[in-house]
Design an enzyme around this catalytic site. Structure first.
Site, PDB file in Angstrom:
ATOM      1  N   SER A   1      17.121 -84.104 -18.017  1.00  0.00           N
ATOM      2  CA  SER A   1      16.634 -82.729 -17.998  1.00  0.00           C
ATOM      3  C   SER A   1      16.163 -82.380 -16.585  1.00  0.00           C
ATOM      4  CB  SER A   1      15.525 -82.562 -19.040  1.00  0.00           C
ATOM      5  OG  SER A   1      15.167 -81.222 -19.211  1.00  0.00           O
TER       6      SER A   1
ATOM      7  N   ASP B   1      23.451 -79.956 -27.292  1.00  0.00           N
ATOM      8  CA  ASP B   1      22.433 -79.505 -26.342  1.00  0.00           C
ATOM      9  C   ASP B   1      22.831 -78.119 -25.842  1.00  0.00           C
ATOM     10  OD1 ASP B   1      20.637 -79.031 -24.324  1.00  0.00           O
ATOM     11  OD2 ASP B   1      21.011 -80.908 -23.241  1.00  0.00           O
TER      12      ASP B   1
ATOM     13  N   HIS C   1      18.858 -80.901 -27.138  1.00  0.00           N
ATOM     14  CA  HIS C   1      18.445 -81.362 -25.813  1.00  0.00           C
ATOM     15  C   HIS C   1      17.596 -82.630 -25.883  1.00  0.00           C
ATOM     16  CE1 HIS C   1      17.657 -81.101 -21.583  1.00  0.00           C
ATOM     17  NE2 HIS C   1      16.356 -80.982 -21.754  1.00  0.00           N
TER      18      HIS C   1
END
Length: 368
Positions: free
Chosen positions: A140, A309, A342
């Site tokens: 991320s 995601d 995610h």
């Protein structure tokens, strides 16, 4: 670690006499060739793995990835976690005293960027005598930092792992971040960022910000499987409250996450970190040409994404891969079919972990 040399920030401001909290795992070998830097995401910290003796429930945020015998094996690698500037877990940030005023920085803490964090991390490496990392990795926002490392310090890492990340935020992502920030900014207890002096915390804004963010970390399928339209009162499955309280399990879950977050995270830190996410765009100085932005890189790359995601979709990872291939860089790419959205990069999916493990086993052969 304390640093007295001023750090010039991308905004033009500078920080002097600042501190960075770090945590290390494993043993640095004689020629310092086995060091790995793990970069953290929005609400994480330097505490990457393991537990503290006096806090047995405080498990590191990537404990399933880092440790003895794990994909990033600390029996082979020396792993470093650094809490970024502006965070609220020990490194200098808005909660700390501004030497110019003698009061907490609050809203006066300068805006920081991903690139600023990378420059600060490089000073940690200098202090430890590490001239080159075996790998810099992150998921991320941490993946953005890893990518920035490959651009800003191309000679200082041999491998770069960018997981569930993106070369820049989409307009939709920026919009989600701004709505979350507005929830904090409009909280009456925020006091323009100087709420410490008033002895309050803008908990309402933090709760809403976390709830918005958490929705984007999960996939629709994952939410449907975990919660569906289940009512909170399972004993009376057909009863609605007919008010604006909590009827559904998903509502209860999000409020729980929001409440928990508001107890440990700093509102000013949330504003800073989401702005750093928004500003990251290494291709911007190159008229949007990501291949040109990555032309100076020298590392070998691993890029991983997850099919569900939608926050940092696989298409964004493929953009990175294509730009690297255009520069004839060595890159391994995996698109993992996982249902968790995610958050999948934090979970223990065997295919994902085996991919990371195999890559680290290959790196380990370079200094065996």
């Amino acid at each position: 670690m304390h640093f007295s040399e001023p750090l010039r920030l991308q905004s033009g401001a500078s920080l002097s006499d600042y501190a960075l909290m770090i945590e290390t795992y494993g043993t640095l070998n004689a020629d310092k060739s086995n060091a790995v830097l793990v970069c953290h995401a929005l609400n994480a910290s330097h505490h990457v793995a393991g537990v503290y003796a006096d806090q047995p429930k405080n498990t590191g945020w990537w404990n399933n990835m880092v440790g003895p015998g794990k994909p990033l094996d600390t029996d082979k690698f020396f792993v470093i976690g650094v809490n970024n500037l502006g965070s609220c877990f020990g490194s200098t940030g808005p909660m700390h005293t501004n030497p110019a005023t003698g009061k907490p920085y609050g809203a006066d803490f300068p805006v920081v960027t991903v690139e600023d964090w990378v420059h600060a991390q490089a000073r940690v490496a200098d202090a430890l005598g590490i001239g080159q990392f075996a790998c810099v990795m992150g998921g991320s926002l941490g993946g953005m930092q890893a990518l920035a490392w490959s651009i800003l310090y191309p000679q200082r890492l041999r491998h770069c792992m960018v997981i569930a990340s993106t070369p820049k935020l989409s307009a939709q992502n920026i919009a989600f971040n701004d709505v979350a920030r507005q929830a904090i900014l409009s909280d009456p207890d925020f006091h323009g960022g100087h709420f410490y002096e008033h002895g309050v915390v803008p908990r309402r804004g933090l709760r809403v910000a976390r709830m918005i963010g958490h929705i984007t970390y999960l996939s629709n399928d994952d939410m449907a499987e975990k919660f569906g339209r289940k009512l909170r009162n399972a004993a009376d499955k057909d009863a609605y409250n007919f008010d604006f309280g909590v009827d559904f399990e998903i509502e209860s879950y999000l409020r729980y996450q929001g409440d928990k977050f508001s107890e440990y995270f700093d509102a000013n830190t949330y504003l800073l970190i989401t702005k750093a996410l928004d500003y990251f765009d290494p291709a911007r100085p190159f008229d949007g040409d990501l291949a040109a932005a990555l032309a100076a890189t020298r590392a070998q790359f691993l890029v991983a994404s997850f099919t569900t995601d939608w926050r940092f979709a696989p298409e964004r990872s493929r953009e990175i891969v294509q730009a690297l291939v255009a520069n004839r860089r060595q890159v391994s790419y995996a698109e993992i079919d996982a249902p968790h959205g995610h958050d999948a990069f934090l979970l223990e999916d065997p295919r994902y972990h085996n991919f990371i493990r195999a890559y680290y086993e290959r790196i380990a052969k370079e200094f065996a």
